[in-house]
Design an enzyme around this catalytic site. Structure first.
Site, PDB file in Angstrom:
ATOM      1  N   ASP A 311      18.209  11.166 -29.095  1.00  0.00           N
ATOM      2  CA  ASP A 311      18.698  12.312 -28.345  1.00  0.00           C
ATOM      3  C   ASP A 311      17.614  13.384 -28.381  1.00  0.00           C
ATOM      4  OD1 ASP A 311      20.328  13.996 -26.879  1.00  0.00           O
ATOM      5  OD2 ASP A 311      22.062  13.754 -28.176  1.00  0.00           O
ATOM      6  N   TRP A 312      17.895  14.496 -27.762  1.00  0.00           N
ATOM      7  CA  TRP A 312      16.930  15.572 -27.535  1.00  0.00           C
ATOM      8  C   TRP A 312      16.280  16.039 -28.842  1.00  0.00           C
ATOM      9  CZ3 TRP A 312      15.740  17.602 -22.684  1.00  0.00           C
ATOM     10  CH2 TRP A 312      15.057  18.814 -22.642  1.00  0.00           C
TER      11      TRP A 312
END
Length: 776
Positions: A311-312
């Site tokens: 994820d980010w």
């Protein structure tokens, strides 16, 4: 002695390899694709390989300041740096706000042209198309995932996936970071609305349908109108101990295996091509650093050859937030060795530099790099990107059309839940004059929620202006002369999601004096991820005061709840004659609500979560027997009764359904048996209706305290007034197994009760079975 040791090691290695080979590949191998992957891999430099493992956000490629303007422009200089120098293989995100199909075609054409020219490998572009055409303007916006769970209709989820894939491909985007199948088991969590609800089975079934809808049924050949999914957020993300986003979870390995892993297992069996990791930690271990969860559970145990993306910035977070690495270089080493295949950086290419150093220092093996790159290349071949990296806009003529809109409208209608209807105040009779009030009455932003045109959902009122708010839809349905709008409370749309303007409750009360019925539209403004964290689940004081003041007029009140999680309303629920929970129904939510309130369509949604009555009494439907006992008499008097405002699976209709004649084809069973249950469902009312028939099991005695009940199957049927339908549902005996104290699946001899509606039947497991495999 040394020779004996080597012999035993060889035997152990052979056994391990044989064991993995006996696990059927989750996705059948395509030899032609494998040959292409290997041929490409052999001629790639280390820099090119690492580039394929790197993902940057589109804003990195923009001309200075262009992401803040309406006309995003790709910088040729930045494109050259990212593609030619660092060989980056993936780009994600939208430049600020949603773009038109034509603009996406322009952006992605430039990226693909550069990528094919410089490295001979197409870029894979990813978007968060969470509930339809999130980031492509003028497309079809479906209800949010929580609503889709409330439909209990598998076919609607699959159709939503098909339409979303079609419209995403119209913008030449081949990959979506969806669906989300975290279990939303904590009402405080700001991402609860991104999942199909609290139940493992519902998330598994709906997740499977979403996979097939987006990708089709042949994962090695993703067609022109299909895209790859990315199941997220693997796993345990939906139950943070604090209730706040990206914070630690404490979950036993039993619960991880039995419930949280179940949706991912089902999705991967259906052919899911990629998975995104949980941003937080479980029992102190950040998931992005867990070899056990990423490599062993996902890749090895399932023999799955798909790709895992972070994820980010979650590799960075291993050292900046989780504090398990001293710096970024060590964080990269941990994540890649744990099994991460692609890093969503998303702003810096120093990942490329540092990972190359790690390989040269032998801290990350070349074999691990090759494995990751194989997975990335394999996905690109499965998507047909080498043959067709860009599609033409005109090849997708159904984009945003009436046919797709009708599907989204039906999904919204079937997702909205009627929770209370005293004295049959609904459907609204003709000629009634109504007041539409509350901060959610005239807002497309609140109907859609986050991941709508922008990350936080701001701007939806502009981008979705052609669609109807609740107030506009009710005005259209019942006539402008019968609808008065006075909000009383409004949101500060320029501030934080929870901020409200100074209330004008007296204006709403004055307007109520001249109407027959009040529709109080309450809830939340839009938010997404960490900015949606809260400290009190109670509905805002202004909104509570609005409803209390309106109740003093003596006029009937219909509460319309429009929020992404269940805000506590126990103080005002008794003041309402009816309660409708629309959750986040999307662009067609206003029209859907109007159709339901008028009686043109019947309610059929059911809650996919347990609605709490108090902020300190949160829970899920599959609680333990000790949580439903009454008062214990004696020295220690206490009451541990778990209490909900409305239970999981609850939902009313304008008609009544009567259950009878439950039966099963095998009253005694083993793990290898299939059991088919049948029950008669009769529509005893005067109008047609759809009923979701839910089949629950209760294990009466077990070696570990069993859940009070578990959902095992569901089926939605439409039944005409006066009609009886026999509904049949099949489960496997092994479905009733649980993970024991030793971490192994076990089905124990003994009694079970099965329930559909108010019908209950007893069945008996005749013999115990324990599995040695991690999954069954």
């Amino acid at each position: 002695m040394k020779q004996i040791f080597i012999f035993l090691l060889a035997i152990a290695t052979l056994f391990s390899c044989t064991n993995k080979e006996t696990t059927k590949p989750a996705i059948p191998k395509d030899e032609e694709i494998e040959q292409k992957v290997e041929a490409h891999l052999q001629k790639m430099t280390l820099e090119e390989k690492i580039g394929q493992m790197t993902q940057l956000t589109i804003n990195v490629l923009g001309e200075p300041g262009s992401a803040l303007r309406d006309d995003f422009q790709v910088s040729e200089a930045m494109l050259d740096t990212v593609i030619r120098i660092y060989k980056v293989g993936s780009i994600l995100n939208t430049p600020g706000v949603a773009q038109t199909r034509e603009k996406w075609h322009e952006i992605i054409s430039k990226i693909q042209e550069k990528s094919m020219e410089e490295i001979g490998i197409p870029c894979i572009y990813g978007l968060d198309q969470i509930h339809g055409s999130t980031y492509i303007l003028d497309g079809t916006m479906f209800p949010q995932t929580l609503n889709m769970g409330a439909t209990f209709n598998r076919s609607l989820v699959r159709r939503g996936g098909e339409i979303t894939a079609y419209e995403t491909k119209a913008g030449s985007v081949p990959w979506t970071f969806a669906p989300t199948v975290d279990l939303g088991r904590d009402a405080r969590w700001p991402r609860m609305w991104e999942n199909f609800g609290e139940d493992a089975y519902v998330n598994a079934q709906m997740g499977r349908e979403a996979v097939i809808g987006h990708q089709g049924e042949s994962p090695n050949e993703i067609g022109k109108e299909q895209i790859a999914v990315c199941m997220k957020h693997y796993m345990g993300y939906g139950t943070p101990f604090s209730g706040k986003d990206r914070t630690p979870a404490i979950i036993s390995e039993r619960q991880l295996r039995e419930k949280h892993f179940a949706p991912y297992l089902e999705a991967i069996k259906a052919g899911a091509l990629s998975v995104m990791g949980n941003s937080a930690s479980i029992n102190g271990m950040p998931v992005h650093a867990s070899y056990e969860l990423l490599t062993e559970w996902l890749k090895e145990d399932l023999n799955w050859d798909g790709m895992i993306v972070t994820d980010w910035a979650d590799i960075n977070n291993l050292y900046t937030r989780e504090k398990v690495a001293k710096d970024k270089k060590e964080a990269i080493k941990m994540a890649i060795n744990a099994g991460i295949d692609m890093a969503m950086e998303p702003y810096s290419w120093d990942f490329c530099v540092l990972l190359k150093e790690l390989v040269e220092e032998d801290e990350v093996k070349m074999s691990r790099i090759d494995d990751a790159v194989r997975r990335v290349l394999r996905m690109k071949y499965r998507l047909g990107l080498f043959e067709t990296p860009v599609y033409e806009v005109e090849d997708f003529p159904l984009f945003g059309g009436e046919k797709f809109g009708k599907a989204a409208l039906q999904a919204a209608e079937e997702s909205i839940v009627l929770l209370k209807n005293e004295d049959d105040i609904l459907p609204l009779t003709d000629g009634k004059k109504i007041l539409v009030t509350g901060p959610n009455a005239n807002s497309m932003r609140t109907l859609n929620g986050g991941w709508s045109y922008t990350w936080q959902g701001k701007g939806a009122d502009m981008f979705a202006a052609k669609h109807n708010t609740i107030q506009e839809a009710l005005t259209s349905k019942f006539g402008s002369k019968n609808v008065v709008y006075e909000p009383g409370v409004t949101y500060n749309n320029d501030g934080e999601y929870w901020e409200e303007n100074d209330p004008e409750i007296t204006k709403a009360v004055a307007a109520a004096l001249g109407v027959d019925v009040i529709f109080a539209c309450i809830g939340e403004n839009s938010y997404c991820e960490t900015p949606g964290n809260l400290t009190d689940l109670t509905l805002s004081e202004n909104q509570l005061n609005l409803v209390k003041a309106l109740s003093k007029t003596g006029k009937p009140i219909v509460l319309v709840i429009n929020s992404g999680r269940p805000r506590v309303i126990s103080k005002i629920e008794p003041l309402a004659n009816a309660v409708v929970n629309v959750m986040l129904p999307g662009n067609f939510g206003g029209d859907a609500l109007a159709n339901l309130l008028s009686g043109d369509v019947n309610f059929s949604g059911k809650l996919p979560f347990s609605y709490p009555k108090a902020v300190n009494s949160l829970g899920s439907y599959d609680y333990k027997p000790s949580e439903q006992t009454g008062t214990m008499e004696g020295a220690y008097n206490y009451n541990s009764q778990i209490s909900f405002q409305w239970a999981f699976g609850y939902g009313l209709s304008y008609t009544d359904f009567e259950y009878s004649n439950i039966s099963v084809d095998k009253a005694s069973f083993t793990a290898n048996d299939e059991l088919t249950f049948s029950v008669d469902v009769t529509n005893t009312g005067d109008v047609a209706g759809k009923e979701s028939v839910l089949l629950f099991s209760s294990d009466m005695v077990a070696s570990l305290t069993p859940d009070v009940r578990r959902l095992r199957n569901f089926e939605k049927v439409e039944i005409q007034a006066g009609e009886t339908q026999t509904v049949s549902m099949t489960i496997k005996g092994s479905d009733l197994a649980f993970v024991g104290s030793d971490g192994k699946w076990i089905l124990e001899e003994g009694d079970f009760k099965m329930q559909a509606g108010d019908e209950v039947i007893d069945i008996v497991c005749s013999e115990t079975k324990k599995w040695e495999t991690p999954n069954i």
